[in-house]
Design an enzyme around this catalytic site. Structure first.
Site, PDB file in Angstrom:
ATOM      1  N   SER A  26     -29.449  -2.880 -12.230  1.00  0.00           N
ATOM      2  CA  SER A  26     -29.900  -3.231 -13.576  1.00  0.00           C
ATOM      3  C   SER A  26     -28.947  -4.233 -14.205  1.00  0.00           C
ATOM      4  O   SER A  26     -27.734  -4.180 -13.952  1.00  0.00           O
ATOM      5  CB  SER A  26     -29.925  -1.964 -14.437  1.00  0.00           C
ATOM      6  OG  SER A  26     -30.078  -2.311 -15.790  1.00  0.00           O
ATOM      7  N   TYR A  51     -25.200   5.057 -17.158  1.00  0.00           N
ATOM      8  CA  TYR A  51     -26.244   4.338 -16.424  1.00  0.00           C
ATOM      9  C   TYR A  51     -25.681   3.048 -15.811  1.00  0.00           C
ATOM     10  O   TYR A  51     -25.920   2.728 -14.639  1.00  0.00           O
ATOM     11  CB  TYR A  51     -27.359   4.028 -17.428  1.00  0.00           C
ATOM     12  CG  TYR A  51     -28.550   3.276 -16.905  1.00  0.00           C
ATOM     13  CD1 TYR A  51     -29.549   3.924 -16.184  1.00  0.00           C
ATOM     14  CD2 TYR A  51     -28.705   1.918 -17.169  1.00  0.00           C
ATOM     15  CE1 TYR A  51     -30.667   3.233 -15.736  1.00  0.00           C
ATOM     16  CE2 TYR A  51     -29.813   1.221 -16.733  1.00  0.00           C
ATOM     17  CZ  TYR A  51     -30.797   1.881 -16.021  1.00  0.00           C
ATOM     18  OH  TYR A  51     -31.893   1.191 -15.580  1.00  0.00           O
ATOM     19  N   LYS A 102     -25.477   2.005 -11.925  1.00  0.00           N
ATOM     20  CA  LYS A 102     -26.202   0.818 -11.452  1.00  0.00           C
ATOM     21  C   LYS A 102     -25.261  -0.177 -10.776  1.00  0.00           C
ATOM     22  O   LYS A 102     -25.654  -0.868  -9.838  1.00  0.00           O
ATOM     23  CB  LYS A 102     -26.941   0.155 -12.614  1.00  0.00           C
ATOM     24  CG  LYS A 102     -28.136   0.965 -13.125  1.00  0.00           C
ATOM     25  CD  LYS A 102     -29.093   1.309 -12.002  1.00  0.00           C
ATOM     26  CE  LYS A 102     -30.487   1.647 -12.456  1.00  0.00           C
ATOM     27  NZ  LYS A 102     -31.332   2.131 -11.338  1.00  0.00           N
TER      28      LYS A 102
HETATM   29  P1  NAI Z   1     -39.914   5.221 -15.037  1.00  0.00           P
HETATM   30  O1  NAI Z   1     -39.294   6.269 -15.895  1.00  0.00           O
HETATM   31  O2  NAI Z   1     -41.326   4.844 -15.275  1.00  0.00           O
HETATM   32  O3  NAI Z   1     -39.753   5.563 -13.491  1.00  0.00           O
HETATM   33  C1  NAI Z   1     -38.751   6.340 -12.962  1.00  0.00           C
HETATM   34  C2  NAI Z   1     -39.383   7.406 -12.089  1.00  0.00           C
HETATM   35  O4  NAI Z   1     -38.349   8.131 -11.409  1.00  0.00           O
HETATM   36  C3  NAI Z   1     -40.194   8.427 -12.899  1.00  0.00           C
HETATM   37  O5  NAI Z   1     -41.532   8.470 -12.426  1.00  0.00           O
HETATM   38  C4  NAI Z   1     -39.457   9.741 -12.671  1.00  0.00           C
HETATM   39  O6  NAI Z   1     -40.316  10.883 -12.607  1.00  0.00           O
HETATM   40  C5  NAI Z   1     -38.763   9.494 -11.342  1.00  0.00           C
HETATM   41  N1  NAI Z   1     -37.596  10.353 -11.137  1.00  0.00           N
HETATM   42  C6  NAI Z   1     -36.640  10.671 -12.048  1.00  0.00           C
HETATM   43  N2  NAI Z   1     -35.738  11.500 -11.497  1.00  0.00           N
HETATM   44  C7  NAI Z   1     -36.133  11.692 -10.204  1.00  0.00           C
HETATM   45  C8  NAI Z   1     -35.595  12.437  -9.127  1.00  0.00           C
HETATM   46  N3  NAI Z   1     -34.479  13.148  -9.270  1.00  0.00           N
HETATM   47  N4  NAI Z   1     -36.235  12.413  -7.937  1.00  0.00           N
HETATM   48  C9  NAI Z   1     -37.390  11.708  -7.775  1.00  0.00           C
HETATM   49  N5  NAI Z   1     -37.949  10.976  -8.785  1.00  0.00           N
HETATM   50  C10 NAI Z   1     -37.322  10.970  -9.976  1.00  0.00           C
HETATM   51  O7  NAI Z   1     -38.978   3.925 -15.226  1.00  0.00           O
HETATM   52  P2  NAI Z   1     -38.975   2.501 -14.503  1.00  0.00           P
HETATM   53  O8  NAI Z   1     -38.666   1.514 -15.551  1.00  0.00           O
HETATM   54  O9  NAI Z   1     -40.144   2.310 -13.645  1.00  0.00           O
HETATM   55  O10 NAI Z   1     -37.657   2.613 -13.614  1.00  0.00           O
HETATM   56  C11 NAI Z   1     -37.616   2.453 -12.202  1.00  0.00           C
HETATM   57  C12 NAI Z   1     -36.214   2.027 -11.814  1.00  0.00           C
HETATM   58  O11 NAI Z   1     -35.941   0.728 -12.333  1.00  0.00           O
HETATM   59  C13 NAI Z   1     -35.116   2.930 -12.372  1.00  0.00           C
HETATM   60  O12 NAI Z   1     -34.094   3.073 -11.406  1.00  0.00           O
HETATM   61  C14 NAI Z   1     -34.596   2.146 -13.547  1.00  0.00           C
HETATM   62  O13 NAI Z   1     -33.273   2.500 -13.878  1.00  0.00           O
HETATM   63  C15 NAI Z   1     -34.711   0.739 -13.011  1.00  0.00           C
HETATM   64  N6  NAI Z   1     -34.703  -0.291 -14.016  1.00  0.00           N
HETATM   65  C16 NAI Z   1     -35.772  -0.448 -14.864  1.00  0.00           C
HETATM   66  C17 NAI Z   1     -35.739  -1.457 -15.805  1.00  0.00           C
HETATM   67  C18 NAI Z   1     -36.896  -1.737 -16.671  1.00  0.00           C
HETATM   68  O14 NAI Z   1     -36.850  -2.748 -17.404  1.00  0.00           O
HETATM   69  N7  NAI Z   1     -37.959  -0.925 -16.657  1.00  0.00           N
HETATM   70  C19 NAI Z   1     -34.555  -2.302 -15.994  1.00  0.00           C
HETATM   71  C20 NAI Z   1     -33.525  -2.110 -15.002  1.00  0.00           C
HETATM   72  C21 NAI Z   1     -33.613  -1.109 -14.076  1.00  0.00           C
END
Ligand code: NAI
Length: 300
Positions: free
Chosen positions: A154, A167, A171
């Site tokens: 990130s 976080y 990251k």
């Molecule tokens: P999101 O919250 O929609 O997706 C994250 C998913 O991970 C969720 O569906 C959740 O149920 C699942 N999850 C959480 N803990 C878990 C575990 N212990 N085991 C299995 N699954 C688990 O959020 P998003 O934005 O799609 O995030 C995806 C990745 O991208 C994350 O690593 C986030 O930190 C990263 N990210 C997202 C950004 C953004 O702008 N949306 C920016 C930078 C990084």
């Protein structure tokens, strides 16, 4: 040129029940990969399940497209969970080729209010989770002499973001992991890269303001597809992906100054501008490349 297909390949996408992971899983399936859709169904802070099985509903979407996928509900945050996730790929499809470490949670707090309850789960899911899922897959990768790891970093970690010490540290830890996997995997045909996405998901819906409409999470998956494909040469790199814009982040080293045994606190002070001057920077690919630069400077 031919389209980038994944027929015969098996991809694991963690946290693929929604947001970015779901888009990656759907796109892998559209391009012929068989997919393990992992998701614990966690709430945003990781404290509990919010919905019955988001992983299963993504599997249904993939099947509706004519693709093949299995759901897995294990947590990435334990060694057993990581092993079970990789086992789902082996049990269902007999192999694993691609691991996208994407699962994530947020527990933001300014540093002076940080507690272990805010710190540990964030490190466990993002950073240790990537270890736990990649370690069992790595054994298969080494044996089959091919494999791809994509770690979701990130800009919060790469650049630092207020209120996200836990976080950001996780990251940036993923960047170190990616670099080591790239170095250790190279001779086995294994590649590892990191992505720094920006996208409108539940994680960011309150943060992006007027930029939100540009930032469809779908627009990040093309980078993940190319990085995952055997045609892609990248190894050990970090790519930014946001709203259809792709770019490379890198770690640069300025020429700096070389004083040898004459260095003192005062010469450091006096050289400060030159030490920080970015002109002529290099991008060392390994510690060995930094040593080469040092050796040159010591000789001069
Ligand atoms: P999101 O919250 O929609 O997706 C994250 C998913 O991970 C969720 O569906 C959740 O149920 C699942 N999850 C959480 N803990 C878990 C575990 N212990 N085991 C299995 N699954 C688990 O959020 P998003 O934005 O799609 O995030 C995806 C990745 O991208 C994350 O690593 C986030 O930190 C990263 N990210 C997202 C950004 C953004 O702008 N949306 C920016 C930078 C990084």
């Amino acid at each position: 040129m031919a389209d980038l297909g994944f027929d015969g390949s098996v991809a694991i996408v963690t946290g693929a029940g929604g947001g970015l992971g779901r888009e990656h899983a759907l796109e892998f399936a559209r391009r012929g990969a068989r997919v393990v859709v992992n998701d614990l169904g966690a709430s945003l802070d990781g404290s509990g399940a919010v919905s019955e099985s988001p992983a299963q509903s993504v599997v249904k979407e993939i099947e509706a497209l004519g693709g093949e996928a299995v759901a897995n509900g294990d947590s990435v945050a334990t060694k057993e969970g990581g092993e079970a996730i990789v086992k789902s790929a082996i049990d269902a499809f007999g192999r694993v080729d691609i691991v996208v470490n994407n699962a994530g949670i947020l527990r933001d707090k300014t540093f002076h209010k940080m507690t272990d309850e805010l710190l540990s789960p964030v490190i466990d899911v993002h950073l240790k989770g990537a270890f736990y899922v990649t370690m069992p897959a790595w054994l298969h990768f080494r044996e089959q002499k091919s494999g791809v790891v994509i770690n979701t970093s990130s800009n919060s970690g790469l650049l630092g973001n207020f209120g996200q010490a836990n976080y950001a540290a996780a990251k940036m830890g993923l960047v170190g992991l990616t670099r080591v996997l790239a170095a250790e995997g190279a001779k086995y045909g294994i590649r590892a890269n990191a992505i720094a996405p920006v996208a409108l998901t539940r994680m960011t819906e309150e943060l992006l303001g007027s930029m939100a409409e540009q930032l469809d999470p779908k627009l990040v998956s093309p980078l993940v597809m190319y990085l995952s494909h055997p045609d892609c040469p990248a190894n050990g790199n970090i790519y930014s992906a946001a709203g259809g814009t792709i770019a490379r982040f890198f770690i640069g080293l300025t020429p700096g100054t070389a004083r040898g045994h004459a260095i003192t606190a005062e010469t450091v002070r006096d050289d400060w501008e030159a030490i920080n001057d970015e002109s002529g920077y290099i991008v060392p690919a390994s510690p060995a490349e930094e040593f080469l630069k040092l050796a040159e400077q010591w000789k001069a």
